[in-house]
Design a protein around this motif. Structure first.
Motif, mmCIF file in Angstrom:
data_model
loop_
_atom_site.group_PDB
_atom_site.id
_atom_site.type_symbol
_atom_site.label_atom_id
_atom_site.label_comp_id
_atom_site.label_asym_id
_atom_site.label_seq_id
_atom_site.Cartn_x
_atom_site.Cartn_y
_atom_site.Cartn_z
ATOM 1 N N ALA A 163 11.138 19.425 -58.744
ATOM 2 C CA ALA A 163 11.508 20.090 -57.487
ATOM 3 C C ALA A 163 12.690 21.000 -57.762
ATOM 4 O O ALA A 163 13.644 20.606 -58.437
ATOM 5 C CB ALA A 163 11.875 19.053 -56.435
ATOM 6 N N GLN A 164 12.617 22.233 -57.252
ATOM 7 C CA GLN A 164 13.711 23.181 -57.392
ATOM 8 C C GLN A 164 14.382 23.348 -56.040
ATOM 9 O O GLN A 164 13.710 23.422 -55.005
ATOM 10 C CB GLN A 164 13.181 24.528 -57.908
ATOM 11 C CG GLN A 164 14.244 25.600 -58.144
ATOM 12 C CD GLN A 164 14.492 26.492 -56.932
ATOM 13 O OE1 GLN A 164 13.620 26.630 -56.068
ATOM 14 N NE2 GLN A 164 15.682 27.061 -56.839
ATOM 15 N N GLU A 165 15.709 23.369 -56.019
ATOM 16 C CA GLU A 165 16.432 23.522 -54.760
ATOM 17 C C GLU A 165 17.742 24.274 -54.988
ATOM 18 O O GLU A 165 18.284 24.310 -56.090
ATOM 19 C CB GLU A 165 16.742 22.154 -54.141
ATOM 20 C CG GLU A 165 17.599 21.261 -55.017
ATOM 21 C CD GLU A 165 17.895 19.909 -54.396
ATOM 22 O OE1 GLU A 165 18.047 19.838 -53.152
ATOM 23 O OE2 GLU A 165 17.988 18.925 -55.150
ATOM 24 N N PRO B 191 28.621 30.362 -47.675
ATOM 25 C CA PRO B 191 28.411 29.216 -48.564
ATOM 26 C C PRO B 191 27.834 29.656 -49.902
ATOM 27 O O PRO B 191 27.150 30.671 -49.993
ATOM 28 C CB PRO B 191 27.411 28.353 -47.787
ATOM 29 C CG PRO B 191 26.699 29.304 -46.877
ATOM 30 C CD PRO B 191 27.727 30.330 -46.510
ATOM 31 N N ARG B 192 28.102 28.868 -50.935
ATOM 32 C CA ARG B 192 27.579 29.116 -52.275
ATOM 33 C C ARG B 192 26.583 28.029 -52.636
ATOM 34 O O ARG B 192 26.634 26.917 -52.095
ATOM 35 C CB ARG B 192 28.721 29.162 -53.296
ATOM 36 C CG ARG B 192 29.849 30.106 -52.908
ATOM 37 C CD ARG B 192 29.397 31.546 -52.803
ATOM 38 N NE ARG B 192 30.514 32.445 -52.481
ATOM 39 C CZ ARG B 192 30.420 33.755 -52.422
ATOM 40 N NH1 ARG B 192 29.276 34.357 -52.641
ATOM 41 N NH2 ARG B 192 31.476 34.491 -52.131
ATOM 42 N N PHE B 193 25.723 28.331 -53.587
ATOM 43 C CA PHE B 193 24.646 27.412 -53.923
ATOM 44 C C PHE B 193 24.526 27.217 -55.432
ATOM 45 O O PHE B 193 24.766 28.145 -56.206
ATOM 46 C CB PHE B 193 23.314 27.935 -53.379
ATOM 47 C CG PHE B 193 23.279 28.075 -51.885
ATOM 48 C CD1 PHE B 193 22.835 27.031 -51.086
ATOM 49 C CD2 PHE B 193 23.724 29.241 -51.272
ATOM 50 C CE1 PHE B 193 22.825 27.143 -49.706
ATOM 51 C CE2 PHE B 193 23.706 29.373 -49.889
ATOM 52 C CZ PHE B 193 23.254 28.318 -49.101
ATOM 53 N N ILE B 194 24.157 26.004 -55.815
ATOM 54 C CA ILE B 194 23.901 25.668 -57.218
ATOM 55 C C ILE B 194 22.403 25.459 -57.397
ATOM 56 O O ILE B 194 21.808 24.577 -56.767
ATOM 57 C CB ILE B 194 24.650 24.388 -57.636
ATOM 58 C CG1 ILE B 194 26.156 24.588 -57.556
ATOM 59 C CG2 ILE B 194 24.239 23.969 -59.055
ATOM 60 C CD1 ILE B 194 26.723 25.575 -58.548
ATOM 61 N N ASN B 195 21.796 26.284 -58.240
ATOM 62 C CA ASN B 195 20.367 26.147 -58.520
ATOM 63 C C ASN B 195 20.124 24.867 -59.309
ATOM 64 O O ASN B 195 20.758 24.636 -60.351
ATOM 65 C CB ASN B 195 19.880 27.368 -59.317
ATOM 66 C CG ASN B 195 18.382 27.334 -59.544
ATOM 67 O OD1 ASN B 195 17.616 26.972 -58.651
ATOM 68 N ND2 ASN B 195 17.949 27.700 -60.742
ATOM 69 N N ALA C 180 18.822 19.172 -63.953
ATOM 70 C CA ALA C 180 19.468 20.273 -64.684
ATOM 71 C C ALA C 180 19.955 21.314 -63.689
ATOM 72 O O ALA C 180 19.280 21.593 -62.690
ATOM 73 C CB ALA C 180 18.501 20.896 -65.685
ATOM 74 N N ILE C 181 21.107 21.883 -63.965
ATOM 75 C CA ILE C 181 21.699 22.844 -63.031
ATOM 76 C C ILE C 181 22.036 24.164 -63.731
ATOM 77 O O ILE C 181 22.190 24.217 -64.951
ATOM 78 C CB ILE C 181 22.989 22.294 -62.388
ATOM 79 C CG1 ILE C 181 24.102 22.156 -63.449
ATOM 80 C CG2 ILE C 181 22.738 20.985 -61.682
ATOM 81 C CD1 ILE C 181 25.495 21.987 -62.880
ATOM 82 N N TRP D 103 26.082 31.520 -62.764
ATOM 83 C CA TRP D 103 25.100 31.651 -63.850
ATOM 84 C C TRP D 103 23.688 31.463 -63.320
ATOM 85 O O TRP D 103 23.482 30.829 -62.281
ATOM 86 C CB TRP D 103 25.348 30.595 -64.933
ATOM 87 C CG TRP D 103 26.618 30.728 -65.686
ATOM 88 C CD1 TRP D 103 27.774 30.035 -65.464
ATOM 89 C CD2 TRP D 103 26.893 31.608 -66.779
ATOM 90 N NE1 TRP D 103 28.735 30.423 -66.363
ATOM 91 C CE2 TRP D 103 28.220 31.384 -67.183
ATOM 92 C CE3 TRP D 103 26.127 32.559 -67.456
ATOM 93 C CZ2 TRP D 103 28.807 32.079 -68.237
ATOM 94 C CZ3 TRP D 103 26.720 33.240 -68.514
ATOM 95 C CH2 TRP D 103 28.039 33.006 -68.891
ATOM 96 N N GLY D 104 22.715 31.941 -64.063
ATOM 97 C CA GLY D 104 21.314 31.689 -63.737
ATOM 98 C C GLY D 104 20.983 32.013 -62.304
ATOM 99 O O GLY D 104 21.350 33.062 -61.766
ATOM 100 N N GLY D 105 20.269 31.096 -61.646
ATOM 101 C CA GLY D 105 19.846 31.298 -60.272
ATOM 102 C C GLY D 105 20.827 30.791 -59.240
ATOM 103 O O GLY D 105 20.515 30.775 -58.041
#
Length: 386
Positions: A54-56, A79-83, A124-125, A130-132
């Protein structure tokens, strides 16, 4: 895939030039990517993984509680988000959180998720910037602020996920962040796995001597200007994907020390890496605040090892440019269990060069969580204890 990206980028660039007087500045300013592009490329890369996941996007707010700054000094209160990706596992599996290194993202572990998910609840984050994950403006101006950027955002992510008592694995710069996090929040980490970690070296005579030369002085000035490899990728515009393809083909196919990427793996990884590198500069700008020229830490972890409270395993590839002797020096001053494992046919990206050897090292490191009689288990064949 890289060829397709390059073709579409050229077409878009040509169209843009009709509304601009100068073609070249248009190309050099253009960044043909976005968070959506990154997530789509991530999905394509993770299609190689058989384990369901699952990706969130985990909301970590606009900044750490009681802080005067908002990740840091950002003018926005959004707000900020961590993929985050979480893989299916058995209900009683121990939780393994994986943190990527510099100029990487969680997708770099694509060769490991299936094997690790047989024993762990793998999460995994993408680190903040970085990244998404969200890419706030990076306005940190000191080593302390920069470390807090990563440590505090990770802690807000942990709270949002309601995690505790987990195994924390960090690669390279991610190993540095994982170490600093475990020093500040040891109550949440039951075991630390540091894979080719940055931050355990100390100033060498060779680097000092080189910096006294005119070449060293120039390179040090470039370093202190915070010039990053990603700026080259962005500056190349539609030719960026081809440079990334050449890098991934050289590093993980032509000159790998271990198991080569297949054509499909190389193509999908190239696509993914290009989009993560070409996106807005954010976390990458940490470089000069964390390390001085030569990847020497400004706040060496060797100065903090006597305060270590979490049992630790170091994992290095035999050909890793990160020297395992720093880990040996750290172990002398640790008051907790510490072991160092070296994996053959592998360099700095040991988990990609020799996946099976890396998995054996991780399982052995976590044997007290996975085996009924961990003390009777010997180091797997092929691995070396340092």
């Amino acid at each position: 895939m890289a060829e397709d990206i390059g073709k579409s980028n050229l077409e878009s660039s040509a169209a843009a030039s009709t509304t601009s007087r100068s073609f070249w500045p248009s190309v050099l300013r253009w960044i043909p990517t976005s968070t959506d592009h990154i997530i789509d490329a991530e999905k394509r890369l993770l299609s190689l993984v058989k384990t369901p996941y699952a990706q969130e996007q985990v909301n970590i707010g606009s900044g750490p509680p009681d802080s005067r700054v908002k990740w840091f000094r950002s003018s926005s209160n959004e707000p900020r988000f961590i993929n985050t990706v979480t893989f299916d596992s058995k209900d009683d599996s121990p939780t393994l959180v994986m943190v990527h290194g510099y100029a990487a993202s969680q997708g770099f572990f694509f060769r490991n998720f299936d094997a690790l998910a047989t024993h762990f609840r793998v999460i995994a984050i993408d680190q903040l910037g970085w990244g998404g994950s969200s890419r706030p403006d990076f306005t940190c101006r000191s080593t302390e602020e920069t470390e807090a950027w990563f440590i505090d955002s990770f802690e807000e992510w942990r709270k949002a996920k309601n995690l505790s008592n987990f195994i924390l694995l960090g690669h390279s710069f991610g190993g540095y962040v994982a170490s600093k996090y475990a020093l500040k929040h040891p109550e949440h980490v039951k075991h630390l796995i540091l894979v080719g970690p940055a931050g355990f070296s100390s100033e060498s005579e060779r680097i000092t001597k080189f910096l006294s030369t005119w070449k060293g002085s120039i390179l040090n000035q470039i370093w202190e200007s915070n010039f990053t490899p990603q700026k080259i990728i962005r500056g190349l515009g539609p030719w960026g994907p081809d440079m990334v393809r050449k890098y991934t083909s050289a590093r993980f196919v032509s000159y790998t020390t271990g198991e080569m990427l297949t054509e499909s793996e190389s193509r999908l990884l190239t696509d993914y890496v290009y989009h993560t590198l070409a996106a807005k500069a954010s976390g990458e700008l940490c470089l000069k605040y964390i390390f001085s020229f030569g990847a020497l830490p400004r706040s060496p972890l060797l100065h903090s090892v006597s305060e270590w409270k979490v049992p630790t395993t170091f994992i290095y590839g035999f050909q890793d440019w990160m020297n395992y002797e720093g880990a040996q020096e750290a172990r002398k001053h640790m008051k907790v269990p510490c072991e160092i494992i070296r994996v053959p046919q592998a360099g700095h990206f040991v988990f990609m060069d020799n996946p099976s050897g890396f998995h054996s090292a991780v399982f052995y490191a976590c044997r007290r969580f996975l085996r009924p009689d961990p003390d009777s288990e010997s180091l797997p064949e092929g691995l070396t204890s340092a």
